[in-house]
Design an enzyme around this catalytic site. Structure first.
Site, short mmCIF file in Angstrom:
data_model
loop_
_atom_site.label_atom_id
_atom_site.label_comp_id
_atom_site.label_asym_id
_atom_site.label_seq_id
_atom_site.Cartn_x
_atom_site.Cartn_y
_atom_site.Cartn_z
N GLY A 85 0.82 -1.54 -0.12
CA GLY A 85 0.11 0.14 0.25
C GLY A 85 0.91 0.88 0.29
O GLY A 85 2.56 0.89 0.04
N GLY A 87 2.56 3.83 1.48
CA GLY A 87 2.92 3.99 2.93
C GLY A 87 3.77 5.51 2.66
O GLY A 87 3.88 5.56 4.11
N ASP A 120 9.24 5.81 7.76
CA ASP A 120 8.65 7.49 8.01
C ASP A 120 7.66 8.64 7.34
O ASP A 120 7.18 9.46 7.42
CB ASP A 120 9.90 8.30 8.49
CG ASP A 120 10.03 8.17 7.31
OD1 ASP A 120 10.13 7.99 6.29
OD2 ASP A 120 11.76 8.75 6.88
N GLY A 121 7.23 7.55 5.58
CA GLY A 121 5.79 8.01 5.16
C GLY A 121 6.91 9.60 4.46
O GLY A 121 5.97 10.17 3.69
N ASP A 247 4.33 -4.19 -7.71
CA ASP A 247 4.04 -3.44 -6.89
C ASP A 247 4.06 -2.50 -7.61
O ASP A 247 3.99 -1.05 -7.46
CB ASP A 247 3.85 -2.95 -5.56
CG ASP A 247 5.09 -3.43 -5.68
OD1 ASP A 247 5.96 -4.38 -5.45
OD2 ASP A 247 5.94 -2.44 -4.62
P1 AMP Z 1 8.50 1.49 -3.32
O1 AMP Z 1 10.57 0.71 -3.40
O2 AMP Z 1 9.15 2.83 -3.56
O3 AMP Z 1 8.20 0.80 -4.72
O4 AMP Z 1 7.91 1.10 -1.82
C1 AMP Z 1 7.99 0.12 -1.93
C2 AMP Z 1 6.44 -0.58 -0.60
O5 AMP Z 1 7.67 -0.08 0.48
C3 AMP Z 1 5.56 0.76 -0.66
O6 AMP Z 1 4.17 0.18 0.03
C4 AMP Z 1 5.82 2.15 -0.89
O7 AMP Z 1 4.79 2.80 0.57
C5 AMP Z 1 7.22 1.79 1.57
N1 AMP Z 1 7.75 3.01 1.32
C6 AMP Z 1 8.69 2.81 0.56
N2 AMP Z 1 9.73 3.64 1.39
C7 AMP Z 1 8.90 4.76 2.56
C8 AMP Z 1 8.87 5.10 3.48
N3 AMP Z 1 9.66 6.23 3.83
N4 AMP Z 1 7.85 5.26 4.66
C9 AMP Z 1 6.43 4.76 4.43
N5 AMP Z 1 6.71 3.85 3.28
C10 AMP Z 1 7.47 3.61 2.86
MG MG Z 2 6.50 0.96 -5.76
#
Ligand code: AMP
Ligand code: MG
Length: 486
Positions: A85, A87, A120-121, A247
């Site tokens: 989801g 994040g 940390d979002g 994803d």
């Molecule tokens: P990504 O590597 O950007 O495709 O992210 C993979 C998953 O990790 C997704 O569900 C993102 O929302 C979550 N995610 C990545 N970085 C963060 C962050 N700093 N805080 C919260 N969720 C994260």
């Molecule tokens: Mg992603």
């Protein structure tokens, strides 16, 4: 500012979580894409830059927005995670652009959501600017990808391997529905959810399939074809996505998530840049196979919709997977045939292309420059092309075979060279240049970031003022590894 019409927020509650962006300390607009804003019909008030920054950073939620974090699952490096989801991304809403296309406006790095897990979002400045650069480069190259509307500094630090400046990336996408969105519902046995989502994406991305005999198998095929075409085009510009998790594969066919992505310097089909891809799962040459693997995961989700009879459903899915392979092969051949200046396709062209690539691999030729200089060879000037190779013999022999093949096509050298220059970019976001732009930006110097963006606006033109951006890295400038750096 935005004329929102939020179709995803009208889907059932379990598709997302409603969540507001978390305000940041000191929003400051770093870059705003006025051209894209125009396309989206956004009326930005430049007389009030503070308000514009506040909106784009998530501090002020504009009228009509219905902020949500989308639910999705996904296979990460082959391992299934039932709940990922958004994040750290919040979908503000959707607008219908000047061309009648519905587009998502998403704030990436806008604060925690119910899907944040331990994150940390937030997003760091470097990765935000990288995504800005590469998405806009893709647009100018003519490759489908999400777009960059803005980058905003938050005025807050984020803790990564070291402390970094925080930023928000404003992303525009045809939609953010992924293969992993289907997996989220399928993994829960929620067939109703899968069907609702399938109907939604057909309406939004493939409306012509509504009247198909079986809209769902047609959907699977359409997504497979768009991805096969997309990956063939990645290969054509030497692009390595780096994290082809399910994803990170869209249903719309747009490239998404420019994390540890990179462009090839010297041609090496086994090339991997991402520090987290130890096994080389997402190496350059593995991309079509992984694309097919991801489509197989989508097919599994859709099985109950493909046919009431399970065996027939599996047969239908397998047929599409086989078609994916054929479609990729034919697109790949088309892309590379154009790169070497062929008008038609004849038996043996695939071999001709492979022989060139083998010579480039052995001769450590720069992928982008070698194809660009091949256009000069089409006009009879071979030196610069041959100079791309460590040793010229194989390249020289190949030029002979190429000319024999070209003899069968009626086109002047000048016409051929022009056609080749229209498909072989001179300027790409070379890894070392991207790093250079990001490092300077970390010291609040955005001049090189701006200059790089300007050069990338016209990637098929050789402009003398950007000559330095066309040359491959010197050995000491070479970037050998990229980091997700989320
Ligand atoms: P990504 O590597 O950007 O495709 O992210 C993979 C998953 O990790 C997704 O569900 C993102 O929302 C979550 N995610 C990545 N970085 C963060 C962050 N700093 N805080 C919260 N969720 C994260
Ligand atoms: Mg992603």
């Amino acid at each position: 500012m935005f004329q929102f019409d939020n179709s995803y927020a009208r889907l059932p509650d379990r598709f997302f979580a409603s969540v507001y962006p978390e305000p940041v300390e000191g929003p400051k607009l770093l870059k705003f894409n006025e051209e894209l804003a125009g396309e989206l019909g956004i009326e930005a008030d430049f007389s009030d830059p503070a308000r514009l920054a506040a909106i784009l950073a998530g501090n002020v939620v504009p009228p009509g927005a219905e902020p949500i974090a989308m639910a999705y699952a996904g296979h990460q490096f082959g391992n299934f995670v039932p709940q990922l989801g958004d994040g750290r991304a919040i979908l503000l809403g959707e607008v219908v652009d000047r061309n009648g296309r519905r587009r998502d406006i998403q704030l990436k790095g806008a604060g925690p959501t119910p899907f944040s897990r331990r994150g940390d979002g937030r997003a760091a400045l470097g990765p935000v600017l990288r995504e800005y650069i590469v998405s806009e480069a893709f647009a100018a190259l003519g490759l489908p990808a999400t777009r960059a509307l803005a980058a905003v500094a938050t005025g807050e630090p984020v803790r990564r391997e070291r402390m970094e400046q925080g930023a928000v990336f404003v992303r525009v996408a045809a939609s953010h529905v992924r293969v992993g969105t289907f997996q989220f519902f399928a993994a829960r046995g929620d067939n109703e959810g899968v069907k609702t989502l399938a109907d939604y994406v057909i309406e939004r991305h493939y409306p012509e399939l509504k009247t198909a005999e079986n809209p769902y198998s047609s959907l699977l095929r359409a997504v497979a074809f768009r991805q096969a075409d997309l990956i063939a085009r990645w290969m054509g510009v030497g692009f390595i996505h780096g994290v082809m998790n399910t994803d990170n594969m869209t249903i719309s066919g747009e490239t998404i998530d420019f994390g540890p992505c990179a462009f090839l310097d010297e041609y090496n089909p086994m090339k991997v840049f991402s520090s987290i891809d130890q096994a080389g799962r997402y190496a350059y040459r593995n991309q079509p196979g992984i694309g097919q693997w991801n489509i197989a995961r989508l097919a599994e989700c859709l099985l109950p919709l493909l046919d009431e009879d399970q065996d027939r459903a599996v047969d239908a899915a397998n047929a599409v997977l086989k078609e994916f392979g054929e479609r990729f092969q034919s697109e790949w051949l088309g892309v590379f045939a154009r790169k070497i200046g062929l008008l038609s396709e004849v038996e043996g062209d695939g071999e001709l292309i492979q022989t060139l690539l083998a010579a480039m691999h052995e001769g450590e030729a720069d992928f982008t420059l070698a194809f660009r200089r091949l256009a000069d060879a089409a006009e009879g000037r071979d030196e610069a092309f041959l100079a791309c190779f460590a040793a010229p013999e194989k390249a020289l022999a190949w030029l002979g075979a190429w000319r024999e093949r070209l003899a069968g096509e009626a086109r002047s050298g000048e016409e051929r060279a022009a056609a080749m220059r229209a498909v072989n970019p001179a300027v790409i976001p070379r890894n070392h240049r991207v790093e250079e732009a990001l490092s300077a930006a970390n010291y609040n110097d955005f001049s090189f970031f701006e200059r790089l963006l300007e050069a990338l606006e016209n990637p098929y033109e050789e402009r003398p003022e950007f000559a330095d951006l066309m040359v491959p890295p010197k050995p000491e400038e070479r970037v050998s590894m990229t980091f997700c750096g989320t």
